[in-house]
Motif scaffolding. Structure first.
Motif, PDB file in Angstrom:
ATOM      1  N   SER A  98       0.824  -1.214   0.000  1.00  0.00           N
ATOM      2  CA  SER A  98       0.000   0.000   0.000  1.00  0.00           C
ATOM      3  C   SER A  98       0.855   1.260   0.000  1.00  0.00           C
ATOM      4  O   SER A  98       0.496   2.259  -0.585  1.00  0.00           O
ATOM      5  CB  SER A  98      -0.906   0.038   1.228  1.00  0.00           C
ATOM      6  OG  SER A  98      -1.623  -1.151   1.339  1.00  0.00           O
ATOM      7  N   MET A  99       2.017   1.177   0.671  1.00  0.00           N
ATOM      8  CA  MET A  99       2.903   2.333   0.699  1.00  0.00           C
ATOM      9  C   MET A  99       3.836   2.345  -0.508  1.00  0.00           C
ATOM     10  O   MET A  99       4.676   3.236  -0.632  1.00  0.00           O
ATOM     11  CB  MET A  99       3.698   2.363   2.009  1.00  0.00           C
ATOM     12  CG  MET A  99       2.851   2.853   3.172  1.00  0.00           C
ATOM     13  SD  MET A  99       3.609   2.619   4.794  1.00  0.00           S
ATOM     14  CE  MET A  99       5.133   3.510   4.633  1.00  0.00           C
ATOM     15  N   ARG A 100       3.675   1.337  -1.359  1.00  0.00           N
ATOM     16  CA  ARG A 100       4.431   1.259  -2.627  1.00  0.00           C
ATOM     17  C   ARG A 100       5.949   1.220  -2.385  1.00  0.00           C
ATOM     18  O   ARG A 100       6.714   1.980  -2.979  1.00  0.00           O
ATOM     19  CB  ARG A 100       4.049   2.424  -3.535  1.00  0.00           C
ATOM     20  CG  ARG A 100       2.533   2.585  -3.744  1.00  0.00           C
ATOM     21  CD  ARG A 100       2.019   1.744  -4.883  1.00  0.00           C
ATOM     22  NE  ARG A 100       2.732   2.033  -6.109  1.00  0.00           N
ATOM     23  CZ  ARG A 100       2.372   2.992  -6.965  1.00  0.00           C
ATOM     24  NH1 ARG A 100       1.318   3.705  -6.727  1.00  0.00           N
ATOM     25  NH2 ARG A 100       3.049   3.181  -8.061  1.00  0.00           N
ATOM     26  N   SER A 208       4.756  12.438   5.030  1.00  0.00           N
ATOM     27  CA  SER A 208       4.182  11.432   5.927  1.00  0.00           C
ATOM     28  C   SER A 208       3.808  10.220   5.098  1.00  0.00           C
ATOM     29  O   SER A 208       3.151  10.341   4.075  1.00  0.00           O
ATOM     30  CB  SER A 208       2.929  11.970   6.614  1.00  0.00           C
ATOM     31  OG  SER A 208       3.245  13.082   7.407  1.00  0.00           O
ATOM     32  N   MET A 209       4.262   9.043   5.560  1.00  0.00           N
ATOM     33  CA  MET A 209       3.948   7.801   4.847  1.00  0.00           C
ATOM     34  C   MET A 209       3.023   6.942   5.704  1.00  0.00           C
ATOM     35  O   MET A 209       3.132   6.955   6.924  1.00  0.00           O
ATOM     36  CB  MET A 209       5.227   7.028   4.544  1.00  0.00           C
ATOM     37  CG  MET A 209       6.120   7.699   3.524  1.00  0.00           C
ATOM     38  SD  MET A 209       7.611   6.711   3.273  1.00  0.00           S
ATOM     39  CE  MET A 209       8.275   7.473   1.804  1.00  0.00           C
ATOM     40  N   GLY A 210       2.187   6.164   5.045  1.00  0.00           N
ATOM     41  CA  GLY A 210       1.326   5.240   5.768  1.00  0.00           C
ATOM     42  C   GLY A 210       0.353   5.977   6.666  1.00  0.00           C
ATOM     43  O   GLY A 210       0.088   5.570   7.790  1.00  0.00           O
ATOM     44  N   ASP A 211      -0.179   7.054   6.150  1.00  0.00           N
ATOM     45  CA  ASP A 211      -1.030   7.917   6.950  1.00  0.00           C
ATOM     46  C   ASP A 211      -2.444   7.372   7.110  1.00  0.00           C
ATOM     47  O   ASP A 211      -2.797   6.345   6.566  1.00  0.00           O
ATOM     48  CB  ASP A 211      -1.077   9.301   6.288  1.00  0.00           C
ATOM     49  CG  ASP A 211      -0.724  10.367   7.281  1.00  0.00           C
ATOM     50  OD1 ASP A 211      -1.421  10.434   8.287  1.00  0.00           O
ATOM     51  OD2 ASP A 211       0.260  11.097   7.050  1.00  0.00           O
ATOM     52  N   PHE A 212      -3.223   8.141   7.807  1.00  0.00           N
ATOM     53  CA  PHE A 212      -4.623   7.848   8.099  1.00  0.00           C
ATOM     54  C   PHE A 212      -5.479   8.261   6.892  1.00  0.00           C
ATOM     55  O   PHE A 212      -5.248   9.301   6.298  1.00  0.00           O
ATOM     56  CB  PHE A 212      -4.970   8.670   9.341  1.00  0.00           C
ATOM     57  CG  PHE A 212      -6.414   8.874   9.618  1.00  0.00           C
ATOM     58  CD1 PHE A 212      -7.147   7.906  10.280  1.00  0.00           C
ATOM     59  CD2 PHE A 212      -7.041  10.048   9.224  1.00  0.00           C
ATOM     60  CE1 PHE A 212      -8.484   8.109  10.551  1.00  0.00           C
ATOM     61  CE2 PHE A 212      -8.381  10.250   9.495  1.00  0.00           C
ATOM     62  CZ  PHE A 212      -9.104   9.274  10.158  1.00  0.00           C
TER      63      PHE A 212
ATOM     64  N   ILE B  15       1.954   8.783  -4.760  1.00  0.00           N
ATOM     65  CA  ILE B  15       2.354   7.376  -4.685  1.00  0.00           C
ATOM     66  C   ILE B  15       2.179   6.867  -3.252  1.00  0.00           C
ATOM     67  O   ILE B  15       2.684   7.481  -2.309  1.00  0.00           O
ATOM     68  CB  ILE B  15       3.832   7.229  -5.101  1.00  0.00           C
ATOM     69  CG1 ILE B  15       3.993   7.564  -6.580  1.00  0.00           C
ATOM     70  CG2 ILE B  15       4.353   5.835  -4.796  1.00  0.00           C
ATOM     71  CD1 ILE B  15       5.405   7.898  -6.958  1.00  0.00           C
ATOM     72  N   GLY B  16       1.455   5.761  -3.108  1.00  0.00           N
ATOM     73  CA  GLY B  16       1.263   5.169  -1.783  1.00  0.00           C
ATOM     74  C   GLY B  16       0.514   6.080  -0.818  1.00  0.00           C
ATOM     75  O   GLY B  16       0.687   5.966   0.392  1.00  0.00           O
ATOM     76  N   SER B  17      -0.280   6.996  -1.346  1.00  0.00           N
ATOM     77  CA  SER B  17      -1.043   7.957  -0.521  1.00  0.00           C
ATOM     78  C   SER B  17      -0.146   8.744   0.429  1.00  0.00           C
ATOM     79  O   SER B  17      -0.552   9.112   1.524  1.00  0.00           O
ATOM     80  CB  SER B  17      -2.143   7.243   0.278  1.00  0.00           C
ATOM     81  OG  SER B  17      -2.948   6.473  -0.572  1.00  0.00           O
ATOM     82  N   ILE B  18       1.070   8.983  -0.013  1.00  0.00           N
ATOM     83  CA  ILE B  18       2.004   9.780   0.800  1.00  0.00           C
ATOM     84  C   ILE B  18       1.432  11.188   0.969  1.00  0.00           C
ATOM     85  O   ILE B  18       0.837  11.740   0.051  1.00  0.00           O
ATOM     86  CB  ILE B  18       3.388   9.845   0.095  1.00  0.00           C
ATOM     87  CG1 ILE B  18       4.139   8.527   0.292  1.00  0.00           C
ATOM     88  CG2 ILE B  18       4.224  11.034   0.585  1.00  0.00           C
ATOM     89  CD1 ILE B  18       5.420   8.425  -0.498  1.00  0.00           C
ATOM     90  N   VAL B  19       1.603  11.735   2.164  1.00  0.00           N
ATOM     91  CA  VAL B  19       1.236  13.138   2.389  1.00  0.00           C
ATOM     92  C   VAL B  19       2.512  13.956   2.221  1.00  0.00           C
ATOM     93  O   VAL B  19       3.404  13.925   3.063  1.00  0.00           O
ATOM     94  CB  VAL B  19       0.623  13.340   3.781  1.00  0.00           C
ATOM     95  CG1 VAL B  19       0.280  14.807   4.004  1.00  0.00           C
ATOM     96  CG2 VAL B  19      -0.622  12.483   3.930  1.00  0.00           C
TER      97      VAL B  19
END
Lengths: 392, 97
Positions: A98-100, A208-212, B15-19
């Motif tokens: 999911s975080m690629r 921020s990775m793997g966030d809400f 990518i990967g829903s990174i903020v």
């Protein structure tokens, strides 16, 4: 090209492949039958042959968590596990995809407890099929080495950025000594570019990775992941093609062995394909119209290639080395049945489950499976599948 | 993010829903979780700041006159400030809309 052919245990060759890929970080916990891979890597790092961080962790959950952090910094990251170890990693596997994060992991397929078994089957691999990783099954040591190299190139490709599992069967493959062509370092360097992760952790550019994700965004996040994993197939095909052009060994999602004009096809995955091919040779000599399909790419699933490969056959016999309890039998068969359901012209699909927990299937065994499959296809059966080799 | 949340498509995601934009959690309106809101009675308030210290959301600010008041964009209506206030300057009332 001068490449040495060496006699080497497949596990050690997999470690050598990770070394050739010049990995930066290895975080792993030893578990049978994966142990020789990580032992050899630890040795290569300790004696200075491989300039990498080897992080011994306290569990597989920590191993995969460490791999996430490492991969997020843009470091080329490798790990290996098997059976129960893969299960303990389970929740973290979803996070990697999911975080690629393009972690590469060798999974030395092992049966799951209980009863405890250290021997091989595909139960562990099947339990992680929905975690969003690319999953490739290899048949022999050479394929294992070649596909570890390909895995880094595929996973780190800018349009893919996904973790990759290379599945090799425990003991039947991991502990065999095979003649293997280990590519030269400069050839590997030509094939495998440096990892260039686009958004690495960097204090100067915080992210921020793997966030809400609230309900308003979660569906979009999952759909983006699905579109991306499906699109990865094109990159996998291109990578295998370019690997073949450089190293003269070509790979495909589904490999056909004497399938042309075969009325009856047998489909296997992993190391058992080698033995099955000998059975096919024997039956061909006896004038039987049989062929073998070897399924190599498990995720993303090669729908088109499977449909194409089986469209002219009357019977397709599938051997699974895993059992979906209380369900349709073998997971591979279940997948293929559903892939063929909407096709107008399709073979009868017959499902067998066997080779569990390291139980060998011999050439004679595969002949038996094919003959029984043909019989079932003619007489019909109400059973979803048959178990092969369980004593009555 | 430049778009409102409910207009973001899957293609807009990093990518990967990174903020990639630090601190953008401040745009998240937790105020709409609220079923009760705090009402501050400044005639009873002694400006001690105890409500600010206890507020788990950190959303109580001092206004130019020195009185303490909840920022309703973030206030979740938990009522801890009302319970802790020594002078009973804060009362919780139902949100009715």
């Amino acid at each position: 090209m001068m490449t040495k052919r060496v006699g080497i245990e497949v596990s050690l060759a997999v470690a050598e492949a990770a070394k050739l890929a010049d990995v930066d970080v290895i975080a792993a916990y030893p578990i049978t039958p994966q142990t020789h891979i990580v032992e050899h890597l630890a040795e290569l790092v300790a004696n200075g042959e491989l300039d990498a961080q080897y992080i011994p962790v306290e569990s597989e959950h920590s191993a995969m968590s460490t791999c996430l952090g490492s991969s997020a910094t843009g470091a080329r990251t490798f790990t290996a596990t098997a059976g129960q170890g893969l299960e303990l990693m389970h929740e973290v596997l979803y996070v990697a995809s999911s975080m690629r994060l393009p972690v590469v992991m060798a999974v030395v397929n092992r049966a799951l407890s209980a009863p405890l078994s250290v021997w091989g089957d595909h139960s562990d691999a099947m339990s992680v099929r929905d975690t969003g990783w690319i999953q490739i099954f290899v048949e022999n040591g050479q394929e294992a080495v070649d596909n570890v190299l390909c895995a880094f190139r595929i996973g780190e490709d800018r349009s893919v950025l996904l973790p990759v599992m290379i599945h090799l069967d425990g003991f039947h493959l991991s502990h065999m000594i095979e003649p293997i062509l280990l590519p030269e370092q400069d050839e590997v360097d030509k094939f495998l570019p440096k990892n260039n992760y686009p958004l690495p952790l960097d204090p100067a550019k915080p992210v921020s990775m793997g966030d809400f994700a609230p309900p308003v965004i979660y569906t979009e996040a999952k759909w983006a992941q699905e579109v991306n994993l499906r699109a990865a197939k094109e990159v996998i095909l291109r990578c295998w093609n370019e690997f073949g052009n450089q190293f003269q060994r070509y790979y495909s999602p589904v490999e056909c062995y004497h399938c042309e004009d075969a009325d009856v096809l047998l489909l296997t995955m992993g190391s058992f394909s080698e033995t099955a091919s000998i059975a096919i040779d024997k039956m061909r000599k006896e004038g039987k119209s049989v062929g073998l399909l070897k399924l190599r790419l498990w995720r993303p699933f090669p729908f088109m290639e499977i449909r194409q490969a089986v469209k002219d056959a009357d019977v397709l016999i599938i051997l699974d080395r895993a059992l979906s309890f209380g369900g349709p039998g073998g997971p591979v068969c279940s997948e293929i049945r559903s892939a063929l359901y909407s096709e107008e012209k399709k073979p009868k699909v017959i499902s067998f489950v066997g080779g569990l927990g390291g139980r060998d299937i011999t050439v004679g065994g595969f002949e038996e499976i094919v003959n029984r499959g043909i019989e079932v296809s003619q007489k019909g059966s109400k059973k979803e599948f048959e178990i092969f080799g369980a004593r009555e | 993010m430049t778009k409102p949340e409910d207009e973001i498509t899957w293609k807009d995601l990093e990518i990967g829903s990174i903020v990639a934009e630090p601190g953008n959690a401040s745009q998240y309106k937790t105020g709409d979780w609220r079923s009760q809101r705090p009402i501050h009675d400044f005639s009873r308030c002694i400006k001690c700041g105890l409500c600010q210290i206890f507020c788990p959301e950190g959303c109580i600010e001092q206004n130019p006159e020195g009185y303490f008041e909840a920022n309703l964009y973030y206030c979740k209506g938990c009522g801890i400030c009302a319970r802790e206030c020594w002078t009973k300057a804060i009362t919780m009332v139902d949100e009715e809309e």
